[in-house]
Scaffold this motif. Sequence first.
Motif, PDB file in Angstrom:
ATOM      1  N   PHE A  20       0.952  -1.275   0.035  1.00 44.48           N
ATOM      2  CA  PHE A  20       0.068   0.142  -0.016  1.00 44.48           C
ATOM      3  C   PHE A  20       0.732   1.218   0.105  1.00 44.48           C
ATOM      4  CE2 PHE A  20      -3.328  -2.771   1.671  1.00 44.48           C
ATOM      5  CZ  PHE A  20      -4.163  -2.708   0.960  1.00 44.48           C
ATOM      6  N   TRP A  21       1.915   1.244   0.543  1.00 45.22           N
ATOM      7  CA  TRP A  21       2.883   2.377   0.852  1.00 45.22           C
ATOM      8  C   TRP A  21       3.592   2.803  -0.583  1.00 45.22           C
ATOM      9  CZ3 TRP A  21       8.248   2.266   3.033  1.00 45.22           C
ATOM     10  CH2 TRP A  21       8.824   3.440   3.205  1.00 45.22           C
ATOM     11  N   ARG A  22       4.368   1.605  -0.956  1.00 46.18           N
ATOM     12  CA  ARG A  22       5.368   1.816  -2.130  1.00 46.18           C
ATOM     13  C   ARG A  22       4.810   1.486  -3.278  1.00 46.18           C
ATOM     14  NH1 ARG A  22       9.184   5.273  -1.734  1.00 46.18           N
ATOM     15  NH2 ARG A  22      10.605   3.704  -3.202  1.00 46.18           N
ATOM     16  N   GLY A  23       3.666   0.315  -3.392  1.00 51.62           N
ATOM     17  CA  GLY A  23       3.398  -0.094  -4.518  1.00 51.62           C
ATOM     18  C   GLY A  23       2.336   0.630  -5.481  1.00 51.62           C
ATOM     19  N   ARG A  24       2.201   0.164  -6.653  1.00 49.98           N
ATOM     20  CA  ARG A  24       1.262   0.857  -7.725  1.00 49.98           C
ATOM     21  C   ARG A  24      -0.162   0.023  -7.507  1.00 49.98           C
ATOM     22  NH1 ARG A  24       4.961   2.107 -12.761  1.00 49.98           N
ATOM     23  NH2 ARG A  24       3.172   1.048 -13.707  1.00 49.98           N
ATOM     24  N   SER A  25      -1.026   0.210  -8.382  1.00 53.45           N
ATOM     25  CA  SER A  25      -2.478  -0.449  -8.339  1.00 53.45           C
ATOM     26  C   SER A  25      -2.089  -1.990  -8.438  1.00 53.45           C
ATOM     27  CB  SER A  25      -3.096   0.211  -9.623  1.00 53.45           C
ATOM     28  OG  SER A  25      -2.582  -0.465 -10.858  1.00 53.45           O
ATOM     29  N   ASP A  26      -1.499  -2.481  -9.177  1.00 56.96           N
ATOM     30  CA  ASP A  26      -1.641  -4.000  -8.867  1.00 56.96           C
ATOM     31  C   ASP A  26      -0.956  -4.586  -7.529  1.00 56.96           C
ATOM     32  OD1 ASP A  26      -2.215  -4.157 -11.608  1.00 56.96           O
ATOM     33  OD2 ASP A  26      -0.080  -4.939 -12.408  1.00 56.96           O
ATOM     34  N   GLU A  27      -0.083  -3.899  -7.133  1.00 51.13           N
ATOM     35  CA  GLU A  27       0.241  -4.403  -5.664  1.00 51.13           C
ATOM     36  C   GLU A  27      -0.634  -3.853  -4.818  1.00 51.13           C
ATOM     37  OE1 GLU A  27       3.834  -4.426  -8.251  1.00 51.13           O
ATOM     38  OE2 GLU A  27       2.275  -2.539  -7.919  1.00 51.13           O
ATOM     39  N   ARG A  28      -1.241  -2.880  -4.884  1.00 48.14           N
ATOM     40  CA  ARG A  28      -2.323  -2.469  -3.795  1.00 48.14           C
ATOM     41  C   ARG A  28      -3.640  -3.272  -3.924  1.00 48.14           C
ATOM     42  NH1 ARG A  28      -1.395   3.835  -4.609  1.00 48.14           N
ATOM     43  NH2 ARG A  28       0.411   4.017  -3.293  1.00 48.14           N
ATOM     44  N   MET A  29      -3.955  -3.873  -5.225  1.00 49.41           N
ATOM     45  CA  MET A  29      -5.149  -4.791  -5.388  1.00 49.41           C
ATOM     46  C   MET A  29      -4.969  -6.048  -4.804  1.00 49.41           C
ATOM     47  SD  MET A  29      -6.860  -3.839  -9.355  1.00 49.41           S
ATOM     48  CE  MET A  29      -5.525  -4.380 -10.123  1.00 49.41           C
ATOM     49  N   ALA A  30      -3.782  -6.646  -5.096  1.00 48.12           N
ATOM     50  CA  ALA A  30      -3.481  -7.844  -4.540  1.00 48.12           C
ATOM     51  C   ALA A  30      -3.337  -7.696  -3.004  1.00 48.12           C
ATOM     52  CB  ALA A  30      -1.986  -8.262  -4.951  1.00 48.12           C
ATOM     53  N   ALA A  31      -2.796  -6.865  -2.418  1.00 50.92           N
ATOM     54  CA  ALA A  31      -2.709  -6.711  -0.857  1.00 50.92           C
ATOM     55  C   ALA A  31      -4.289  -6.788  -0.467  1.00 50.92           C
ATOM     56  CB  ALA A  31      -1.906  -5.369  -0.419  1.00 50.92           C
ATOM     57  N   SER A  32      -4.971  -5.762  -1.194  1.00 49.99           N
ATOM     58  CA  SER A  32      -6.456  -5.721  -0.555  1.00 49.99           C
ATOM     59  C   SER A  32      -7.081  -7.252  -0.870  1.00 49.99           C
ATOM     60  CB  SER A  32      -7.268  -4.883  -1.603  1.00 49.99           C
ATOM     61  OG  SER A  32      -6.834  -3.367  -1.329  1.00 49.99           O
ATOM     62  N   ALA A  33      -6.810  -7.855  -1.772  1.00 47.99           N
ATOM     63  CA  ALA A  33      -7.300  -9.315  -2.020  1.00 47.99           C
ATOM     64  C   ALA A  33      -6.938 -10.214  -0.818  1.00 47.99           C
ATOM     65  CB  ALA A  33      -7.199  -9.845  -3.192  1.00 47.99           C
ATOM     66  N   ILE A  34      -5.637 -10.319  -0.552  1.00 45.27           N
ATOM     67  CA  ILE A  34      -5.143 -10.910   0.148  1.00 45.27           C
ATOM     68  C   ILE A  34      -5.524 -10.874   1.793  1.00 45.27           C
ATOM     69  CG2 ILE A  34      -2.876 -11.603   1.571  1.00 45.27           C
ATOM     70  CD1 ILE A  34      -1.417 -11.349  -1.116  1.00 45.27           C
ATOM     71  N   ILE A  35      -5.564  -9.640   2.137  1.00 42.65           N
ATOM     72  CA  ILE A  35      -6.164  -9.108   3.349  1.00 42.65           C
ATOM     73  C   ILE A  35      -7.745  -9.445   3.567  1.00 42.65           C
ATOM     74  CG2 ILE A  35      -6.966  -7.045   4.876  1.00 42.65           C
ATOM     75  CD1 ILE A  35      -4.363  -5.711   3.871  1.00 42.65           C
ATOM     76  N   PHE A  36      -8.622  -9.385   2.389  1.00 42.28           N
ATOM     77  CA  PHE A  36      -9.945  -9.798   2.317  1.00 42.28           C
ATOM     78  C   PHE A  36     -10.062 -11.269   2.705  1.00 42.28           C
ATOM     79  CE2 PHE A  36     -13.995 -10.598  -0.087  1.00 42.28           C
ATOM     80  CZ  PHE A  36     -14.689 -10.004   0.949  1.00 42.28           C
ATOM     81  N   ALA A  37      -9.236 -11.991   1.802  1.00 46.69           N
ATOM     82  CA  ALA A  37      -9.158 -13.605   2.122  1.00 46.69           C
ATOM     83  C   ALA A  37      -8.992 -13.992   3.407  1.00 46.69           C
ATOM     84  CB  ALA A  37      -8.214 -14.055   1.005  1.00 46.69           C
ATOM     85  N   ALA A  38      -7.716 -13.441   3.985  1.00 47.24           N
ATOM     86  CA  ALA A  38      -7.589 -13.685   5.417  1.00 47.24           C
ATOM     87  C   ALA A  38      -8.570 -13.223   6.287  1.00 47.24           C
ATOM     88  CB  ALA A  38      -6.261 -12.920   5.656  1.00 47.24           C
ATOM     89  N   LEU A  39      -9.137 -12.249   6.226  1.00 48.50           N
ATOM     90  CA  LEU A  39     -10.343 -11.941   7.112  1.00 48.50           C
ATOM     91  C   LEU A  39     -11.458 -13.049   7.113  1.00 48.50           C
ATOM     92  CD1 LEU A  39     -10.070  -8.161   7.060  1.00 48.50           C
ATOM     93  CD2 LEU A  39      -9.456  -9.457   9.024  1.00 48.50           C
ATOM     94  N   LEU A  40     -11.743 -13.326   5.753  1.00 49.37           N
ATOM     95  CA  LEU A  40     -12.891 -14.231   5.426  1.00 49.37           C
ATOM     96  C   LEU A  40     -12.416 -15.669   6.015  1.00 49.37           C
ATOM     97  CD1 LEU A  40     -14.529 -13.167   2.057  1.00 49.37           C
ATOM     98  CD2 LEU A  40     -15.476 -12.902   4.434  1.00 49.37           C
ATOM     99  N   SER A  41     -11.261 -16.105   5.980  1.00 48.13           N
ATOM    100  CA  SER A  41     -11.056 -17.245   5.931  1.00 48.13           C
ATOM    101  C   SER A  41     -11.362 -18.025   7.352  1.00 48.13           C
ATOM    102  CB  SER A  41      -9.426 -17.603   5.981  1.00 48.13           C
ATOM    103  OG  SER A  41      -9.133 -17.742   4.498  1.00 48.13           O
ATOM    104  N   PRO A  42     -11.237 -17.235   8.708  1.00 47.88           N
ATOM    105  CA  PRO A  42     -11.541 -17.776   9.959  1.00 47.88           C
ATOM    106  C   PRO A  42     -13.135 -18.027  10.045  1.00 47.88           C
ATOM    107  CG  PRO A  42     -10.064 -16.111  10.370  1.00 47.88           C
ATOM    108  CD  PRO A  42     -10.194 -16.104   8.759  1.00 47.88           C
ATOM    109  N   VAL A  43     -13.965 -16.917   9.401  1.00 46.16           N
ATOM    110  CA  VAL A  43     -15.237 -17.212   9.277  1.00 46.16           C
ATOM    111  C   VAL A  43     -15.964 -18.559   8.558  1.00 46.16           C
ATOM    112  CG1 VAL A  43     -17.264 -15.825   8.416  1.00 46.16           C
ATOM    113  CG2 VAL A  43     -15.469 -14.500   9.536  1.00 46.16           C
ATOM    114  N   ALA A  44     -14.894 -18.762   7.627  1.00 45.70           N
ATOM    115  CA  ALA A  44     -15.435 -19.861   6.767  1.00 45.70           C
ATOM    116  C   ALA A  44     -15.016 -21.157   7.175  1.00 45.70           C
ATOM    117  CB  ALA A  44     -14.816 -19.791   5.182  1.00 45.70           C
ATOM    118  N   LYS A  45     -14.136 -21.157   8.348  1.00 45.51           N
ATOM    119  CA  LYS A  45     -13.375 -22.417   8.785  1.00 45.51           C
ATOM    120  C   LYS A  45     -14.761 -23.337   9.463  1.00 45.51           C
ATOM    121  CE  LYS A  45     -11.023 -22.746  12.564  1.00 45.51           C
ATOM    122  NZ  LYS A  45      -9.991 -22.588  13.351  1.00 45.51           N
ATOM    123  N   ALA A  46     -14.946 -24.405   8.859  1.00 46.01           N
ATOM    124  CA  ALA A  46     -15.997 -25.272   9.443  1.00 46.01           C
ATOM    125  C   ALA A  46     -15.671 -26.313  10.355  1.00 46.01           C
ATOM    126  CB  ALA A  46     -17.006 -25.919   8.436  1.00 46.01           C
TER     127      ALA A  46
END
Length: 124
Positions: free
Chosen positions: A9-35
């Motif tokens: 987010f600090w040094r990256g451009r759009s590709d890096e920021r989008m990937a970081a957002s997707a990774i954070i989103f996946a990390a936040l959803l994963s504990p909720v989806a654990k069955a």
Amino acid sequence: MIISCGIAFWRGRSDERMAASAIIFAALLSPVAKASGFASPETGILGIDMALLVFLIVLALRSDRFWPLWAAGFQVVGCTIHLATFVEVDIWPPAYMAAQSFWAWPVLTALLAGTWLEARFRTR
């Protein structure tokens, strides 16, 4: 994850920021989806990981950078571990959890390395 995504987010451009957002989103959803606590195939987490994989593949196909290819490749391995639990149902839950979560580190490393190289290249 905080360091890799923070630097993206600090040094990256759009590709890096989008990937970081997707990774954070996946990390936040994963504990909720654990069955089942990794005692059986975690289909919810598999869905999240597959969505992240599709995102990384699309990013790799449209990006002019090389790191998304590596991130997508590492994510493929993480998804494959989920799929292997459908074939071998007697996997020890801590081993399944460790093997699956291990592959998040190379994805984050690819993001970090890509961000660092992109920022370094831009300053020249």
